[in-house]
Write an enzyme that holds these catalytic residues in place. Structure first.
Site, mmCIF file in Angstrom:
data_model
loop_
_atom_site.group_PDB
_atom_site.id
_atom_site.type_symbol
_atom_site.label_atom_id
_atom_site.label_comp_id
_atom_site.label_asym_id
_atom_site.label_seq_id
_atom_site.Cartn_x
_atom_site.Cartn_y
_atom_site.Cartn_z
ATOM 1 N N TYR A 24 9.424 -6.809 -5.066
ATOM 2 C CA TYR A 24 9.172 -5.556 -4.336
ATOM 3 C C TYR A 24 10.500 -4.994 -3.823
ATOM 4 C CZ TYR A 24 7.638 -2.116 -0.929
ATOM 5 O OH TYR A 24 7.470 -0.942 -0.224
ATOM 6 N N GLU A 61 -2.691 1.100 4.088
ATOM 7 C CA GLU A 61 -3.378 0.092 3.264
ATOM 8 C C GLU A 61 -2.383 -0.824 2.547
ATOM 9 O OE1 GLU A 61 -6.139 2.148 0.674
ATOM 10 O OE2 GLU A 61 -7.001 3.209 2.365
HETATM 11 P P1 NDP Z 1 -1.062 2.875 0.781
HETATM 12 O O1 NDP Z 1 -1.529 1.676 0.056
HETATM 13 O O2 NDP Z 1 -1.841 3.322 1.960
HETATM 14 O O3 NDP Z 1 -0.914 4.110 -0.234
HETATM 15 C C1 NDP Z 1 -0.349 3.925 -1.515
HETATM 16 C C2 NDP Z 1 -0.665 5.144 -2.364
HETATM 17 O O4 NDP Z 1 -0.061 4.964 -3.654
HETATM 18 C C3 NDP Z 1 -2.160 5.332 -2.577
HETATM 19 O O5 NDP Z 1 -2.471 6.687 -2.415
HETATM 20 C C4 NDP Z 1 -2.375 4.903 -4.021
HETATM 21 O O6 NDP Z 1 -3.408 5.702 -4.599
HETATM 22 C C5 NDP Z 1 -1.033 5.275 -4.640
HETATM 23 N N1 NDP Z 1 -0.793 4.534 -5.875
HETATM 24 C C6 NDP Z 1 -0.599 3.204 -6.034
HETATM 25 N N2 NDP Z 1 -0.493 2.893 -7.334
HETATM 26 C C7 NDP Z 1 -0.611 4.078 -8.018
HETATM 27 C C8 NDP Z 1 -0.603 4.425 -9.394
HETATM 28 N N3 NDP Z 1 -0.451 3.501 -10.349
HETATM 29 N N4 NDP Z 1 -0.770 5.725 -9.730
HETATM 30 C C9 NDP Z 1 -0.933 6.665 -8.776
HETATM 31 N N5 NDP Z 1 -0.958 6.405 -7.465
HETATM 32 C C10 NDP Z 1 -0.806 5.117 -7.097
HETATM 33 O O7 NDP Z 1 0.452 2.564 1.207
HETATM 34 P P2 NDP Z 1 1.598 3.438 1.914
HETATM 35 O O8 NDP Z 1 1.110 4.782 2.276
HETATM 36 O O9 NDP Z 1 2.184 2.583 2.942
HETATM 37 O O10 NDP Z 1 2.624 3.534 0.702
HETATM 38 C C11 NDP Z 1 3.244 4.727 0.279
HETATM 39 C C12 NDP Z 1 4.681 4.441 -0.123
HETATM 40 O O11 NDP Z 1 5.411 4.016 1.030
HETATM 41 C C13 NDP Z 1 4.858 3.320 -1.146
HETATM 42 O O12 NDP Z 1 5.847 3.711 -2.072
HETATM 43 C C14 NDP Z 1 5.341 2.144 -0.316
HETATM 44 O O13 NDP Z 1 6.096 1.237 -1.064
HETATM 45 C C15 NDP Z 1 6.170 2.867 0.720
HETATM 46 N N6 NDP Z 1 6.456 2.135 1.951
HETATM 47 C C16 NDP Z 1 5.440 1.663 2.737
HETATM 48 C C17 NDP Z 1 5.740 0.992 3.913
HETATM 49 C C18 NDP Z 1 4.680 0.385 4.768
HETATM 50 O O14 NDP Z 1 5.005 -0.484 5.612
HETATM 51 N N7 NDP Z 1 3.427 0.776 4.660
HETATM 52 C C19 NDP Z 1 7.124 0.864 4.358
HETATM 53 C C20 NDP Z 1 8.104 1.386 3.448
HETATM 54 C C21 NDP Z 1 7.764 2.034 2.310
HETATM 55 P P3 NDP Z 1 -4.544 5.166 -5.600
HETATM 56 O O15 NDP Z 1 -4.762 3.710 -5.321
HETATM 57 O O16 NDP Z 1 -5.722 6.047 -5.293
HETATM 58 O O17 NDP Z 1 -3.983 5.440 -6.954
HETATM 59 C C1 8X3 Z 2 7.383 -1.816 3.190
HETATM 60 C C2 8X3 Z 2 8.130 -2.448 4.305
HETATM 61 O O1 8X3 Z 2 9.283 -4.600 5.076
HETATM 62 O O2 8X3 Z 2 7.018 -4.785 4.174
HETATM 63 O O3 8X3 Z 2 8.238 -1.353 2.217
HETATM 64 O O4 8X3 Z 2 8.854 -4.370 2.719
HETATM 65 S S1 8X3 Z 2 8.335 -4.124 4.037
#
Ligand code: NDP
Ligand code: 8X3
Length: 257
Positions: free
Chosen positions: A157, A193
């Protein structure tokens, strides 16, 4: 409120978390939204809510960003009134598993690499040429603190988010001489999520990630993204790293319980 009236914003991963929060913030500023994700019902519910509350113009795309042909078809078949994308928010992404590299699951690795790196690249490759042609645009990639620091068991990741960071830097360089802007927004812990997906639906384990801390909310991140895209046109915010006050690094978290 700054207006983004008639600007077309494509948000991937709009069905949950940070993507949904972005949809709300950009809708409130008057933008036209293209919302993409795999879960169609979620997108429809969000669209219903936004059109009722804020009268937003919305175009939905049921899209798996890992499928290059589907991404190409989705972008090339946008109706003319939706095809001139001004802002691309490459947000779709996920983590799967938290295992030692030498014990990790090939399936988990491939899902992360295909979504977080290749999916982001496909969207960028199919959307940015139009921006170059129109001489305007902004690409926002959602990275992570995981792209700045690798933590134990985060291996693949963290690798994907380090790649996102390098890709954002490369895109900025390759667009030099155009007015198109590139920003990487790199959050720490955000309650979404994300952890449930990481732990393959184990909600109890996911809850523990946020136990005793005040994490960022998806709205906090959307707020920063909105700030980045609403600066004067000559200002490029290259990278923003944000984390909760309760967090100092990927592994240093202040828990009150
Ligand atoms: P969620 O799981 O709440 O949302 C992830 C979103 O990505 C969903 O809408 C999902 O939609 C979509 N997704 C995943 N796989 C696919 C795919 N193959 N095609 C299209 N859409 C896809 O997580 P977050 O909102 O937290 O994540 C959003 C971004 O933020 C990510 O890139 C994550 O790595 C990043 N991030 C998150 C952090 C955290 O602590 N939460 C911290 C740092 C970065 P669906 O399943 O309907 O396709
Ligand atoms: C999501 C934050 O610290 O779980 O990118 O990797 S961490």
């Amino acid at each position: 409120m700054i207006s983004l009236q008639n600007q077309i914003v494509l948000i991937t991963g709009a069905s949950s978390g940070i993507g949904t929060a972005c949809a709300r913030v950009f809708a409130a500023a008057g933008a036209k939204l293209i919302l993409a994700a795999r879960r169609w019902e979620r997108l429809q519910q969000l669209a219903d809510l936004l059109s009722k509350d804020i009268h937003t113009e919305i175009h939905l795309l049921q899209l798996d960003v890992r499928d290059r042909a589907a991404v190409e078809a989705a972008i090339s078949s946008l109706p003319p009134s939706w095809s001139d994308i001004d802002i691309l928010i490459n947000n779709a992404g996920l983590s799967r598993g938290l295992d030692k590299l030498h014990e990790g699951s090939f399936e988990d690795w491939e899902e992360m690499i295909d979504t977080n790196i290749k999916g982001l690249l496909y969207l960028t490759r199919y959307v940015v040429p139009g921006m170059v042609k129109r001489d305007r645009g902004h690409v926002v990639n959602i990275g992570s603190i995981a792209g700045h620091q690798t933590y134990p068991n985060g291996n693949v990741y963290c690798g994907t988010k380090a790649a996102v960071r390098a890709i954002s830097e490369g895109l900025k360089q390759d667009l030099l001489g155009t007015p198109i802007r590139v920003t990487s927004v790199d959050p720490g812990m955000v309650e979404t999520e994300f952890s449930e997906v990481r732990f393959h639906g184990d909600t109890e384990r996911a809850k523990k990630v946020y136990q005793g801390v005040t994490p960022l909310t998806p709205d906090d991140v959307a707020d920063v993204i909105f700030f980045c895209v609403t600066r004067s046109p000559h200002v490029n915010i290259n990278e923003v790293v944000l984390m909760p006050v309760d967090q100092a690094s990927a592994t240093l978290v202040n828990r009150r319980t």
